[in-house]
Design a protein around this motif. Structure first.
Motif, mmCIF file in Angstrom:
data_model
loop_
_atom_site.group_PDB
_atom_site.id
_atom_site.type_symbol
_atom_site.label_atom_id
_atom_site.label_comp_id
_atom_site.label_asym_id
_atom_site.label_seq_id
_atom_site.Cartn_x
_atom_site.Cartn_y
_atom_site.Cartn_z
ATOM 1 N N PRO A 28 0.810 -1.223 0.000
ATOM 2 C CA PRO A 28 0.000 0.000 0.000
ATOM 3 C C PRO A 28 0.843 1.272 0.000
ATOM 4 C CG PRO A 28 -0.085 -1.072 2.143
ATOM 5 C CD PRO A 28 0.652 -1.994 1.222
ATOM 6 N N PHE A 29 2.109 1.184 0.361
ATOM 7 C CA PHE A 29 2.958 2.373 0.396
ATOM 8 C C PHE A 29 3.783 2.550 -0.878
ATOM 9 C CE2 PHE A 29 2.324 1.078 4.815
ATOM 10 C CZ PHE A 29 1.711 2.226 5.284
ATOM 11 N N ALA A 30 3.737 1.584 -1.791
ATOM 12 C CA ALA A 30 4.524 1.673 -3.020
ATOM 13 C C ALA A 30 4.132 2.897 -3.846
ATOM 14 C CB ALA A 30 4.374 0.404 -3.839
ATOM 15 N N TYR A 31 2.845 3.223 -3.846
ATOM 16 C CA TYR A 31 2.382 4.379 -4.613
ATOM 17 C C TYR A 31 3.010 5.670 -4.094
ATOM 18 C CZ TYR A 31 -0.786 7.690 -6.816
ATOM 19 O OH TYR A 31 -1.303 8.715 -7.529
ATOM 20 N N VAL A 32 3.076 5.822 -2.785
ATOM 21 C CA VAL A 32 3.696 7.011 -2.190
ATOM 22 C C VAL A 32 5.187 7.013 -2.487
ATOM 23 C CG1 VAL A 32 4.202 8.189 -0.017
ATOM 24 C CG2 VAL A 32 1.955 7.159 -0.390
ATOM 25 N N ASP A 33 5.832 5.868 -2.336
ATOM 26 C CA ASP A 33 7.270 5.771 -2.621
ATOM 27 C C ASP A 33 7.560 6.097 -4.080
ATOM 28 O OD1 ASP A 33 7.937 2.915 -0.439
ATOM 29 O OD2 ASP A 33 7.784 5.067 -0.024
ATOM 30 N N LEU A 34 6.669 5.681 -4.963
ATOM 31 C CA LEU A 34 6.857 5.919 -6.387
ATOM 32 C C LEU A 34 6.946 7.408 -6.688
ATOM 33 C CD1 LEU A 34 6.935 4.791 -9.287
ATOM 34 C CD2 LEU A 34 4.443 4.904 -9.263
ATOM 35 N N GLN A 35 6.132 8.193 -6.018
ATOM 36 C CA GLN A 35 6.147 9.637 -6.245
ATOM 37 C C GLN A 35 7.412 10.277 -5.697
ATOM 38 O OE1 GLN A 35 2.472 10.688 -4.291
ATOM 39 N NE2 GLN A 35 1.378 10.825 -6.225
ATOM 40 N N GLN A 36 7.992 9.714 -4.684
ATOM 41 C CA GLN A 36 9.124 10.340 -4.002
ATOM 42 C C GLN A 36 10.480 9.772 -4.409
ATOM 43 O OE1 GLN A 36 8.246 9.958 0.131
ATOM 44 N NE2 GLN A 36 6.442 11.253 0.033
ATOM 45 N N ASP A 37 10.511 8.642 -5.055
ATOM 46 C CA ASP A 37 11.784 7.968 -5.286
ATOM 47 C C ASP A 37 12.022 7.751 -6.778
ATOM 48 O OD1 ASP A 37 13.259 4.994 -3.761
ATOM 49 O OD2 ASP A 37 14.087 6.478 -5.095
ATOM 50 N N VAL A 38 12.956 8.474 -7.336
ATOM 51 C CA VAL A 38 13.272 8.361 -8.755
ATOM 52 C C VAL A 38 13.742 6.958 -9.088
ATOM 53 C CG1 VAL A 38 14.854 9.181 -10.553
ATOM 54 C CG2 VAL A 38 13.834 10.797 -8.958
ATOM 55 N N ARG A 39 14.435 6.333 -8.178
ATOM 56 C CA ARG A 39 14.934 4.973 -8.400
ATOM 57 C C ARG A 39 13.792 4.018 -8.698
ATOM 58 N NH1 ARG A 39 15.516 0.726 -5.014
ATOM 59 N NH2 ARG A 39 14.948 2.023 -3.261
ATOM 60 N N ILE A 40 12.702 4.141 -7.996
ATOM 61 C CA ILE A 40 11.562 3.250 -8.228
ATOM 62 C C ILE A 40 10.969 3.530 -9.602
ATOM 63 C CG2 ILE A 40 9.226 2.686 -7.475
ATOM 64 C CD1 ILE A 40 10.209 2.974 -4.601
ATOM 65 N N THR A 66 7.629 6.521 -20.848
ATOM 66 C CA THR A 66 7.113 5.689 -19.758
ATOM 67 C C THR A 66 7.178 6.435 -18.433
ATOM 68 O OG1 THR A 66 7.784 3.663 -20.893
ATOM 69 C CG2 THR A 66 7.416 3.502 -18.534
ATOM 70 N N LEU A 67 8.291 7.112 -18.192
ATOM 71 C CA LEU A 67 8.428 7.886 -16.949
ATOM 72 C C LEU A 67 7.374 8.978 -16.860
ATOM 73 C CD1 LEU A 67 12.317 8.236 -16.716
ATOM 74 C CD2 LEU A 67 10.840 6.843 -15.259
ATOM 75 N N LYS A 68 7.136 9.685 -17.974
ATOM 76 C CA LYS A 68 6.119 10.743 -17.978
ATOM 77 C C LYS A 68 4.740 10.163 -17.691
ATOM 78 C CE LYS A 68 8.539 13.835 -21.106
ATOM 79 N NZ LYS A 68 8.611 14.378 -22.478
ATOM 80 N N SER A 69 4.419 9.028 -18.305
ATOM 81 C CA SER A 69 3.125 8.388 -18.081
ATOM 82 C C SER A 69 2.979 7.972 -16.625
ATOM 83 C CB SER A 69 2.971 7.144 -18.966
ATOM 84 O OG SER A 69 2.975 7.501 -20.315
ATOM 85 N N ASP A 70 4.032 7.413 -16.055
ATOM 86 C CA ASP A 70 3.996 6.984 -14.657
ATOM 87 C C ASP A 70 3.788 8.169 -13.712
ATOM 88 O OD1 ASP A 70 4.353 4.401 -15.490
ATOM 89 O OD2 ASP A 70 6.436 4.251 -14.858
ATOM 90 N N VAL A 71 4.474 9.283 -14.003
ATOM 91 C CA VAL A 71 4.324 10.459 -13.156
ATOM 92 C C VAL A 71 2.914 11.023 -13.283
ATOM 93 C CG1 VAL A 71 5.107 12.843 -12.835
ATOM 94 C CG2 VAL A 71 6.779 11.019 -13.111
ATOM 95 N N ARG A 72 2.386 11.075 -14.512
ATOM 96 C CA ARG A 72 1.017 11.587 -14.710
ATOM 97 C C ARG A 72 0.008 10.715 -13.983
ATOM 98 N NH1 ARG A 72 2.147 12.320 -20.723
ATOM 99 N NH2 ARG A 72 3.137 14.358 -20.751
ATOM 100 N N SER A 73 0.140 9.396 -14.087
ATOM 101 C CA SER A 73 -0.822 8.508 -13.432
ATOM 102 C C SER A 73 -0.689 8.575 -11.911
ATOM 103 C CB SER A 73 -0.660 7.074 -13.917
ATOM 104 O OG SER A 73 0.576 6.541 -13.531
ATOM 105 N N ALA A 74 0.516 8.836 -11.421
ATOM 106 C CA ALA A 74 0.723 8.975 -9.970
ATOM 107 C C ALA A 74 0.094 10.258 -9.464
ATOM 108 C CB ALA A 74 2.203 8.953 -9.636
#
Length: 167
Positions: free
Chosen positions: A98-110, A157-165
């Motif tokens: 459940p915390f992966a979504y939050v980590d995704l927004q904060q961690d470029v590595r993910i 892909t990175l842009k899409s991931d950031v937009r969806s986040a």
């Protein structure tokens, strides 16, 4: 003149080359692998292979490129082995974090880990380290046009991931 050498008469010692390059290689591998331990092991293996050939440094057209290419080849070999091993494992079931979504927004590595290994390498080498697509292509052992395509796909892909986040 070989890249990584001071002048054609005064070659850089392996120790000096290591000091000059180890931090850059480690950071690049960390971004590509997403793991400090894997980055450290791959870096050590790549430097060891270069050290074994250091007496023939004149035969290596680009010592820095050779180093990065060796490290990336090691990463690809590990990824292939892991993929083959994973095929033989039985998956019990996915339990989403459940915390992966939050980590995704904060961690470029993910975010980078969501890319394919080749896209990740292309993005890191061209966008993070500023290598030309030609030089990155030499390091990755592929054509410069392929590097540009992979980097473009990775950025998309990175842009899409950031937009969806953000949604």
């Amino acid at each position: 003149m070989v890249k990584g050498l001071v002048t054609s008469e005064t070659p850089l010692s392996f120790d000096d080359f290591f000091i000059d390059q180890h931090e850059r290689l480690y950071r690049a591998l960390y971004f590509v692998t997403g793991s400090r331990q894997d980055a450290e092991e791959l870096m050590q293996d790549a430097f060891l292979k270069l050290w074994e050939r250091w007496d023939r440094i004149g035969e290596i057209a680009d010592a820095e490129g050779y180093l990065f290419r060796t490290a990336l080849n090691g990463f690809r070999m590990r990824a292939r082995r892991a993929k083959l091993t994973a095929k033989h494992l039985t998956v019990v079931g996915d339990t989403p974090d459940p915390f992966a979504y939050v980590d995704l927004q904060q961690d470029v590595r993910i975010l980078l880990l969501r890319l394919t290994p080749r896209q990740r390498a292309a993005v890191v080498l061209t966008d993070v380290y500023g290598y030309s697509s030609e030089h990155a292509g030499q390091m990755m052992g592929i054509r410069s046009t392929t590097v540009r395509v992979l980097a473009s796909q990775g950025r998309s892909t990175l842009k899409s991931d950031v937009r969806s986040a953000d949604a």
